[in-house]
Design a protein around this motif. Sequence first.
Motif, PDB file in Angstrom:
ATOM      1  N   ARG A 132       8.580   9.701 -26.557  1.00 47.46           N
ATOM      2  CA  ARG A 132       9.477   8.828 -27.340  1.00 47.46           C
ATOM      3  C   ARG A 132       9.870   9.489 -28.655  1.00 47.46           C
ATOM      4  NH1 ARG A 132       6.132   3.342 -25.947  1.00 47.46           N
ATOM      5  NH2 ARG A 132       7.190   2.910 -23.995  1.00 47.46           N
ATOM      6  N   THR A 135      12.495  12.145 -27.883  1.00 42.61           N
ATOM      7  CA  THR A 135      13.814  11.614 -27.509  1.00 42.61           C
ATOM      8  C   THR A 135      14.390  10.678 -28.575  1.00 42.61           C
ATOM      9  OG1 THR A 135      12.744   9.842 -26.266  1.00 42.61           O
ATOM     10  CG2 THR A 135      13.433  11.782 -25.016  1.00 42.61           C
ATOM     11  N   GLU A 137      13.222   7.709 -29.455  1.00 43.98           N
ATOM     12  CA  GLU A 137      13.044   6.273 -29.194  1.00 43.98           C
ATOM     13  C   GLU A 137      11.907   5.735 -30.058  1.00 43.98           C
ATOM     14  OE1 GLU A 137      12.646   5.380 -24.859  1.00 43.98           O
ATOM     15  OE2 GLU A 137      13.182   7.489 -24.755  1.00 43.98           O
TER      16      GLU A 137
END
Length: 287
Positions: A132, A135, A137
């Motif tokens: 996460r 990326t 996120e």
Amino acid sequence: MTARILEGKVFAQAFREDAQKKAAALQEKYGVQPGLAVIIVGSNPASQVYVRNKHKSCEALGIYSEVIEMPETTTKDELIAKIDALNADVKIHGILVQLPLPEQIAAHESEILERIRPEKDVDGFHPVNVGRLVTGEPGLVPCTPFGCLRMLELAGIPIDGQRAVIIGRSNIVGKPMLHLLLGKNATVTICHSHTKDLPAITREADILVAAVGRPKFVTADMVKPGATVIDVGINRIAPKKLVGDVDFESVKEVAGAITPVPGGVGLLTVAMLMENVVRAAEMQLQA
Ligand code: NAP
């Protein structure tokens, strides 16, 4: 020029106040107190001190805290069974296994840590949380690099468009720091023991992060005048003497801002853990 000294206690206090306010807001909105469980296996004296500090910090901020002490002889299966029980416990929003683990289970460290549900992984070490972070996120981020980023922001040090150089590529400091700074639009270079002509690279940095584990490794000639220097290193050079990875006395004459050791980044880690417990609770309650 003498650098601005970035005192860890000032930033740690700000993080603690933030965590306390957010914990109170969760109590008011959902009637839920964020909860942390720390598992300690064996009787390593340093680990016992760290765990006590985390427990005291929780109590001071209105965070529920459980310390689970397991004997030195604990097997991998027993530890995993305890993690499974905490994964299912609604009072607990964050789980932390204090490292190092005793010898007989140390080889299974990854398997053990990966058993923690990613939503409760307040150390931010689970591969799902690593993914996460990479990326971009929302997820849980390792406390020390997250604390460094938040300190830079709170200190008003520009990151967007700046050149950042990190020395060290560990999974707990260097690599997450790379992604955090990249996420804030810095142009980031990460260096390690195979890097050629390190000083030429570090001299380009507006923000220089040292996470090497070598006493006074970064010297004044490696620093661009006016740069911000974040010293993550903690090196014990005598029974009562800690120094960082940066030669503080010489570098503070060149840098624009610098963290001391002791009294710098080291103080941010437990404060950020408190923030991570509250963030974990927020994410679980809002899911
Ligand atoms: P680590 O896993 O030992 O990683 C050290 C990194 O430094 C490695 O990537 C290594 O490169 C690199 N390195 C070593 N010698 C080098 C050299 N001569 N030139 C360039 N790079 C070199 O250490 P860590 O866990 O990230 O910790 C780093 C320091 O931060 C330690 O002093 C640790 O105690 C401290 N720390 C503090 C906190 C805190 O709360 N303040 C938290 C965590 C760690 P290779 O990858 O090529 O080997």
